[in-house]
Structures are given as structure tokens and as C-alpha cells.
Design a protein around this motif. Structure first.
Motif, PDB file in Angstrom:
ATOM      1  N   ASN A  29     -24.619 -12.118  11.165  1.00 14.10           N
ATOM      2  CA  ASN A  29     -23.988 -11.750  12.433  1.00 14.10           C
ATOM      3  C   ASN A  29     -23.093 -12.871  12.943  1.00 14.10           C
ATOM      4  O   ASN A  29     -22.011 -12.614  13.459  1.00 14.10           O
ATOM      5  CB  ASN A  29     -25.059 -11.413  13.481  1.00 14.10           C
ATOM      6  N   SER A  30     -23.572 -14.103  12.829  1.00 11.08           N
ATOM      7  CA  SER A  30     -22.773 -15.259  13.236  1.00 11.08           C
ATOM      8  C   SER A  30     -23.407 -16.516  12.652  1.00 11.08           C
ATOM      9  O   SER A  30     -24.579 -16.512  12.294  1.00 11.08           O
ATOM     10  CB  SER A  30     -22.702 -15.368  14.760  1.00 11.08           C
ATOM     11  N   PHE A  31     -22.592 -17.561  12.563  1.00 10.31           N
ATOM     12  CA  PHE A  31     -23.147 -18.852  12.186  1.00 10.31           C
ATOM     13  C   PHE A  31     -22.199 -19.971  12.583  1.00 10.31           C
ATOM     14  O   PHE A  31     -21.008 -19.754  12.777  1.00 10.31           O
ATOM     15  CB  PHE A  31     -23.520 -18.902  10.705  1.00 10.31           C
ATOM     16  N   ASN A  34     -18.851  -5.746  10.114  1.00 10.06           N
ATOM     17  CA  ASN A  34     -19.354  -5.172   8.861  1.00 10.06           C
ATOM     18  C   ASN A  34     -18.472  -5.530   7.677  1.00 10.06           C
ATOM     19  O   ASN A  34     -18.951  -5.638   6.560  1.00 10.06           O
ATOM     20  CB  ASN A  34     -19.484  -3.660   8.984  1.00 10.06           C
ATOM     21  N   LEU A  35     -17.175  -5.687   7.908  1.00 12.40           N
ATOM     22  CA  LEU A  35     -16.248  -6.082   6.850  1.00 12.40           C
ATOM     23  C   LEU A  35     -15.433  -7.251   7.376  1.00 12.40           C
ATOM     24  O   LEU A  35     -14.880  -7.190   8.475  1.00 12.40           O
ATOM     25  CB  LEU A  35     -15.312  -4.927   6.474  1.00 12.40           C
TER      26      LEU A  35
END
Length: 165
Positions: free
Chosen positions: A4-6, A24-25
Motif C-alpha cells: 500500500n505504501s512504504f 493496484n497498478l
């Protein structure tokens, strides 16, 4: 597993990636030398550490939010440079100084699964023996009920390199 995030910081190379969110892409597009490969290498390193691959982390830290089987998690890790004095046979291995695994409840409230520091480790708010400082808790406790889905998520991470002519 869906990232989702980093965010990622390599203090020894003075390089950091601010928090990025993913859909998603996702396509990484940019001129040569702007950091596309570094982003992928950072994700690859995170995945390898989760899977128990021996890595020299050299003063890095990250936070990665991901979902797996409908559950949202966060893994935070901070590693220090290898120390000269180690009491194990693993000379010059990086030392994990701080690590957290968090699960988010349906109301988005964080629930701490694991937290370890240099001096103590807790699993589901209960103190456990100190963990080996050169391996991630995901690797060391992969069969624990609350950590097994996280370990499984990182096993499903697929890297596919396509070369262009």
C-alpha cells in the motif's frame, strides 16, 4: 500481498525515499538516474530480509504498509551498521535495533503484534526472550500464529525483471 505504501532510508548512502502510496497498478517512469531501480532494490531488500536472506543492512530503516488476505499490516525496521564487537560467529552482520509489526483493526486502530528493541522483545504485549539481532522477527517467529500471515505475505512477493532490447 499488496504493497500500500512504504518509505525507505539508507543513512550510509545518504539516500531516502519519502512515503509513497501505491495503487493496484503502478508504473515507474522517469529519466535514467532518477531512482526507479533504487525503489525496486529497496523493495527487494525488504522482501529478502522478511524471508531470512542474509543481508548487510548498513544503517537502513523502513516502514512498509501492506495488505494480505484482507488484513492491513505495517512493518517498521531500523538496522545499525555492523558492529566490530559481536558475541556470535556472525562478525560484521548488521544489527536490528528496533522492529515493529502492527496489524490494523477494522476501525483502522493499530494493534501492536511485536516490538523489539536492543534490550527487550514483546509479542502480543507479552515479554518474550530477546531475539537474535541479525535476523528479522518475521523470519525468527514465522510459525507464530500472529506472524505467520505476514511471513506468508512476503513469500508471495514476486519480482519479475523484463529486459528490453
Amino acid at each position: 500481498m499488496k504493497v500500500n505504501s512504504f518509505n525507505f532510508r539508507n543513512n550510509s548512502q545518504n539516500w531516502y525515499l519519502e512515503k509513497n502510496s501505491f495503487d493496484n497498478l503502478n508504473l515507474l517512469v522517469g529519466a535514467s538516474g532518477v531512482g526507479k531501480t533504487r525503489i525496486l532494490k529497496a523493495l527487494y531488500l525488504i522482501c529478502n530480509v522478511a524471508q531470512g536472506e542474509v543481508q548487510v543492512l548498513e544503517d537502513v530503516e523502513w516502514s512498509i504498509d501492506f495488505s494480505h488476505l484482507g488484513q492491513i499490516y505495517r512493518w517498521e525496521l531500523k538496522a545499525l551498521n555492523p558492529t566490530e564487537k559481536t558475541f556470535s560467529s556472525e562478525q560484521n552482520q548488521s544489527e536490528i535495533a528496533d522492529e515493529k509489526l502492527i496489524k490494523f483493526a477494522e476501525n483502522n486502530e493499530p494493534i501492536e503484534i511485536l516490538h523489539r528493541t536492543k534490550t527487550e522483545s514483546t509479542l502480543n504485549k507479552s515479554q518474550i526472550p530477546k531475539l537474535k539481532r541479525t535476523e528479522s522477527a518475521i523470519t525468527l517467529l514465522a510459525e507464530e500464529e500472529s506472524i505467520a500471515p505476514i511471513a506468508d505475505a512476503f513469500k508471495r512477493f514476486i519480482f519479475n525483471e523484463t529486459l528490453q532490447n
